[in-house]
Write an enzyme that holds these catalytic residues in place. Sequence first.
Site, mmCIF file in Angstrom:
data_model
loop_
_atom_site.group_PDB
_atom_site.id
_atom_site.type_symbol
_atom_site.label_atom_id
_atom_site.label_comp_id
_atom_site.label_asym_id
_atom_site.label_seq_id
_atom_site.Cartn_x
_atom_site.Cartn_y
_atom_site.Cartn_z
ATOM 1 N N CYS A 123 -15.139 -7.253 -18.034
ATOM 2 C CA CYS A 123 -16.185 -6.273 -17.715
ATOM 3 C C CYS A 123 -17.257 -6.272 -18.810
ATOM 4 N N CYS A 141 -20.506 -4.925 -8.236
ATOM 5 C CA CYS A 141 -19.802 -5.644 -9.306
ATOM 6 C C CYS A 141 -20.215 -7.129 -9.340
ATOM 7 N N CYS A 149 -15.483 3.524 1.050
ATOM 8 C CA CYS A 149 -16.718 3.295 0.283
ATOM 9 C C CYS A 149 -16.553 1.996 -0.504
ATOM 10 N N ASP A 151 0.756 -1.241 0.000
ATOM 11 C CA ASP A 151 0.000 0.000 0.000
ATOM 12 C C ASP A 151 0.793 1.301 0.000
ATOM 13 N N CYS A 164 -20.762 -0.230 -12.023
ATOM 14 C CA CYS A 164 -19.972 0.583 -11.085
ATOM 15 C C CYS A 164 -20.043 2.069 -11.451
ATOM 16 N N CYS A 186 -20.905 -4.276 -19.195
ATOM 17 C CA CYS A 186 -21.399 -3.867 -17.874
ATOM 18 C C CYS A 186 -20.918 -2.450 -17.527
HETATM 19 C C1 B12 Z 1 -3.917 6.462 -3.822
HETATM 20 C C2 B12 Z 1 -4.781 5.255 -3.546
HETATM 21 C C3 B12 Z 1 -6.164 5.461 -3.392
HETATM 22 C C4 B12 Z 1 -6.824 6.797 -3.651
HETATM 23 C C5 B12 Z 1 -6.916 7.029 -5.175
HETATM 24 C C6 B12 Z 1 -7.553 5.859 -5.913
HETATM 25 C C7 B12 Z 1 -6.983 5.542 -7.285
HETATM 26 N N1 B12 Z 1 -7.780 4.916 -8.096
HETATM 27 O O1 B12 Z 1 -5.841 5.848 -7.579
HETATM 28 C C8 B12 Z 1 -8.183 6.634 -2.917
HETATM 29 C C9 B12 Z 1 -8.038 7.160 -1.483
HETATM 30 C C10 B12 Z 1 -9.375 7.337 -3.560
HETATM 31 C C11 B12 Z 1 -8.300 5.112 -2.879
HETATM 32 C C12 B12 Z 1 -9.499 4.439 -2.769
HETATM 33 C C13 B12 Z 1 -9.616 3.066 -2.715
HETATM 34 N N2 B12 Z 1 -8.607 2.185 -2.593
HETATM 35 CO CO1 B12 Z 1 -6.727 2.661 -2.792
HETATM 36 N N3 B12 Z 1 -4.891 2.918 -3.097
HETATM 37 C C14 B12 Z 1 -4.212 3.968 -3.445
HETATM 38 C C15 B12 Z 1 -2.727 3.581 -3.645
HETATM 39 C C16 B12 Z 1 -1.946 4.015 -2.383
HETATM 40 C C17 B12 Z 1 -2.068 4.143 -4.890
HETATM 41 C C18 B12 Z 1 -2.903 3.977 -6.174
HETATM 42 C C19 B12 Z 1 -2.298 4.692 -7.345
HETATM 43 O O2 B12 Z 1 -1.137 4.514 -7.651
HETATM 44 N N4 B12 Z 1 -3.101 5.543 -8.006
HETATM 45 C C20 B12 Z 1 -2.727 6.218 -9.204
HETATM 46 C C21 B12 Z 1 -3.527 5.652 -10.343
HETATM 47 C C22 B12 Z 1 -3.112 6.363 -11.631
HETATM 48 O O3 B12 Z 1 -3.174 4.294 -10.382
HETATM 49 P P1 B12 Z 1 -4.196 3.059 -10.165
HETATM 50 O O4 B12 Z 1 -5.526 3.500 -9.697
HETATM 51 O O5 B12 Z 1 -3.495 2.009 -9.367
HETATM 52 O O6 B12 Z 1 -4.380 2.591 -11.651
HETATM 53 C C23 B12 Z 1 -3.304 2.049 -12.384
HETATM 54 C C24 B12 Z 1 -3.772 0.787 -13.104
HETATM 55 O O7 B12 Z 1 -5.116 0.507 -12.815
HETATM 56 C C25 B12 Z 1 -3.548 1.149 -14.540
HETATM 57 N N5 B12 Z 1 -4.519 0.831 -15.530
HETATM 58 C C26 B12 Z 1 -5.590 1.502 -15.861
HETATM 59 N N6 B12 Z 1 -6.116 0.966 -16.954
HETATM 60 C C27 B12 Z 1 -5.368 -0.067 -17.319
HETATM 61 C C28 B12 Z 1 -5.480 -0.978 -18.344
HETATM 62 C C29 B12 Z 1 -4.538 -1.965 -18.466
HETATM 63 C C30 B12 Z 1 -4.663 -2.939 -19.575
HETATM 64 C C31 B12 Z 1 -3.477 -2.029 -17.531
HETATM 65 C C32 B12 Z 1 -2.469 -3.078 -17.627
HETATM 66 C C33 B12 Z 1 -3.380 -1.123 -16.506
HETATM 67 C C34 B12 Z 1 -4.354 -0.151 -16.408
HETATM 68 O O8 B12 Z 1 -3.500 2.577 -14.627
HETATM 69 C C35 B12 Z 1 -2.977 3.097 -13.442
HETATM 70 C C36 B12 Z 1 -1.525 3.344 -13.680
HETATM 71 O O9 B12 Z 1 -1.094 2.606 -14.734
HETATM 72 C C37 B12 Z 1 -2.831 2.012 -3.761
HETATM 73 C C38 B12 Z 1 -1.634 1.229 -3.230
HETATM 74 C C39 B12 Z 1 -0.489 1.213 -4.224
HETATM 75 N N7 B12 Z 1 0.708 1.533 -3.772
HETATM 76 O O10 B12 Z 1 -0.706 0.902 -5.388
HETATM 77 C C40 B12 Z 1 -4.137 1.693 -2.994
HETATM 78 C C41 B12 Z 1 -5.012 0.568 -3.545
HETATM 79 C C42 B12 Z 1 -5.124 0.752 -5.036
HETATM 80 N N8 B12 Z 1 -6.309 0.832 -2.937
HETATM 81 C C43 B12 Z 1 -6.990 -0.219 -2.646
HETATM 82 C C44 B12 Z 1 -8.315 -0.217 -2.146
HETATM 83 C C45 B12 Z 1 -8.835 -1.505 -1.542
HETATM 84 C C46 B12 Z 1 -9.103 0.947 -2.225
HETATM 85 C C47 B12 Z 1 -10.617 1.068 -1.965
HETATM 86 C C48 B12 Z 1 -11.441 -0.117 -2.437
HETATM 87 C C49 B12 Z 1 -10.825 1.307 -0.440
HETATM 88 C C50 B12 Z 1 -12.250 1.579 -0.003
HETATM 89 N N9 B12 Z 1 -13.106 0.565 0.059
HETATM 90 O O11 B12 Z 1 -12.595 2.680 0.335
HETATM 91 C C51 B12 Z 1 -10.954 2.375 -2.752
HETATM 92 C C52 B12 Z 1 -11.333 2.064 -4.208
HETATM 93 C C53 B12 Z 1 -11.510 3.295 -5.054
HETATM 94 C C54 B12 Z 1 -11.355 2.963 -6.546
HETATM 95 N N10 B12 Z 1 -12.460 2.684 -7.217
HETATM 96 O O12 B12 Z 1 -10.236 2.950 -7.057
HETATM 97 C C55 B12 Z 1 -6.224 -1.501 -2.999
HETATM 98 C C56 B12 Z 1 -6.797 -2.108 -4.299
HETATM 99 C C57 B12 Z 1 -7.083 -3.590 -4.256
HETATM 100 C C58 B12 Z 1 -7.660 -4.063 -5.575
HETATM 101 N N11 B12 Z 1 -8.273 -5.233 -5.548
HETATM 102 O O13 B12 Z 1 -7.558 -3.427 -6.613
HETATM 103 C C59 B12 Z 1 -4.739 -0.929 -3.120
HETATM 104 C C60 B12 Z 1 -3.863 -1.656 -4.128
HETATM 105 C C61 B12 Z 1 -4.124 -1.024 -1.702
HETATM 106 C C62 B12 Z 1 -3.625 -2.434 -1.376
HETATM 107 N N12 B12 Z 1 -2.340 -2.603 -1.186
HETATM 108 O O14 B12 Z 1 -4.369 -3.382 -1.321
HETATM 109 N N13 B12 Z 1 -7.077 4.511 -3.033
HETATM 110 S S1 SF4 Z 2 -19.285 -3.451 -12.076
HETATM 111 FE FE1 SF4 Z 2 -17.521 -4.850 -12.208
HETATM 112 S S2 SF4 Z 2 -17.850 -5.980 -14.138
HETATM 113 FE FE2 SF4 Z 2 -19.207 -4.198 -14.175
HETATM 114 S S3 SF4 Z 2 -17.987 -2.657 -15.282
HETATM 115 FE FE3 SF4 Z 2 -17.664 -2.325 -13.109
HETATM 116 S S4 SF4 Z 2 -15.798 -3.456 -12.637
HETATM 117 FE FE4 SF4 Z 2 -16.551 -4.226 -14.603
HETATM 118 S S1 SF4 Z 3 -15.154 3.844 -3.850
HETATM 119 FE FE1 SF4 Z 3 -17.227 4.798 -3.933
HETATM 120 S S2 SF4 Z 3 -16.858 6.968 -4.439
HETATM 121 FE FE2 SF4 Z 3 -14.956 5.848 -4.873
HETATM 122 S S3 SF4 Z 3 -15.073 5.307 -7.045
HETATM 123 FE FE3 SF4 Z 3 -15.957 3.549 -5.924
HETATM 124 S S4 SF4 Z 3 -18.158 3.999 -5.792
HETATM 125 FE FE4 SF4 Z 3 -17.151 5.887 -6.370
#
Ligand code: B12
Ligand code: SF4
Ligand code: SF4
Length: 312
Positions: A187, A248, A241, A132, A193, A190
């Site tokens: 996905c 999903c 949240c 994380d 989300c 769908c």
């Molecule tokens: C900052 C952060 C947040 C922020 C910003 C969220 C975000 N989407 O970035 C906030 C506080 C909002 C947040 C929320 C949540 N988070 Co968070 N967060 C992080 C953190 C610390 C960094 C993420 C990051 O680098 N963000 C920058 C963006 C640009 O990167 P990204 O979202 O990871 O997306 C990358 C890939 O998805 C990729 N991508 C996109 N499209 C495609 C397509 C292909 C083909 C490929 C290969 C890649 C790809 O693009 C991005 C960069 O390349 C990570 C831990 C870590 N070190 O990775 C945890 C992490 C992502 N979080 C996690 C969780 C559980 C959550 C929540 C579910 C918590 C909750 N229930 O409230 C929510 C989910 C929100 C959501 N829908 O994303 C888990 C995810 C587990 C999983 N199964 O995915 C992580 C990995 C923590 C962990 N170690 O378990 N989070």
């Molecule tokens: S709800 Fe799940 S299966 Fe449907 S678009 Fe979102 S991530 Fe994909």
């Molecule tokens: S965690 Fe909640 S507020 Fe954040 S992207 Fe998912 S549905 Fe939206």
Amino acid sequence: MKSRENKYSHTIKQVAERLGFDHCGIAKAVVLEDDARRLESWLNKGMNGGMQYMENHFDMRIDPSKLVPGAKSVITLLLNYFPIQQQKSAVPKIAKYAYGKDYHEVIREKLKSFLAEIKLNIGEVNGRGFVDSAPVLERSWAQKTGLGWIGKNGNLINKQSGSFFFIATLIVDIELDYDDAYAKDYCGTCTKCIDSCPTDAILSDKVIDGSKCISYFTIELKDALIPDAMKGKFENWMFGCDVCQDVCPWNRFSKPTEEMNFTPIPAILNFSSNDWEELTEENFKLIFKNSPLKRSKFEGIKRNLTFIATTS
Ligand code: B12
Ligand code: SF4
Ligand code: SF4
């Protein structure tokens, strides 16, 4: 005859299973070119909001050898946190990942044991484990190590078991046998989300505007107040949240975690709205001392409670 890389990979997957991880995948440690572009665009658009730490260590985030000199392989581990029991209805809601003991502590211990076991079974290996908070793109590595696809909701989804998983990463300086990156995306058409996100934080192309996510406002935002623009939108979420995961269809395969440390603490299951309202700082520190809720501190929890009580 098995190659040395093959034997080592087999050992690593056995260790992962022994330590209770649900899935383990391995990829070659390369520079993440496509992800670098996506991350840069995300940062340029200010989608990190007040999470300034996301602007730091860009080079480390995209290049594992900047974190572990001579890095050759990236090992990704998934740990299920889906709880066996959930909160009562009509109480301030808490994301399921935060029901039990703080995962940072639980997983850090496992990663320490993991590295020790690797050294014992394989020999002198230089490596580091992360969960994380380090500058590692954990979701991208999980996809590259073959563990699932990135859903439209931004989460890593495993076809057998959904998305209620933590991701941990180990970077090591030995060559291993590599899994294929996950090529498919299930996905399809769908959009559940996207349609259900209360704050419209889910954009096209799997981009999540972190600065609009309820998880950001309730956990990461350190301001004394949540912006007025969010009034009436939180659907009673007080810490994190789960909407985009709860809706999903792939999460219908979620099974309760076997990790005892993630057993919900009694207060999470039993607190009424009144108990939350009357919670004192002293009790908060006592009850939630090992919980992820401590990240928001007492002031943050109170701010969130007031926000949902007065705006929904
Ligand atoms: C900052 C952060 C947040 C922020 C910003 C969220 C975000 N989407 O970035 C906030 C506080 C909002 C947040 C929320 C949540 N988070 Co968070 N967060 C992080 C953190 C610390 C960094 C993420 C990051 O680098 N963000 C920058 C963006 C640009 O990167 P990204 O979202 O990871 O997306 C990358 C890939 O998805 C990729 N991508 C996109 N499209 C495609 C397509 C292909 C083909 C490929 C290969 C890649 C790809 O693009 C991005 C960069 O390349 C990570 C831990 C870590 N070190 O990775 C945890 C992490 C992502 N979080 C996690 C969780 C559980 C959550 C929540 C579910 C918590 C909750 N229930 O409230 C929510 C989910 C929100 C959501 N829908 O994303 C888990 C995810 C587990 C999983 N199964 O995915 C992580 C990995 C923590 C962990 N170690 O378990 N989070
Ligand atoms: S709800 Fe799940 S299966 Fe449907 S678009 Fe979102 S991530 Fe994909
Ligand atoms: S965690 Fe909640 S507020 Fe954040 S992207 Fe998912 S549905 Fe939206």
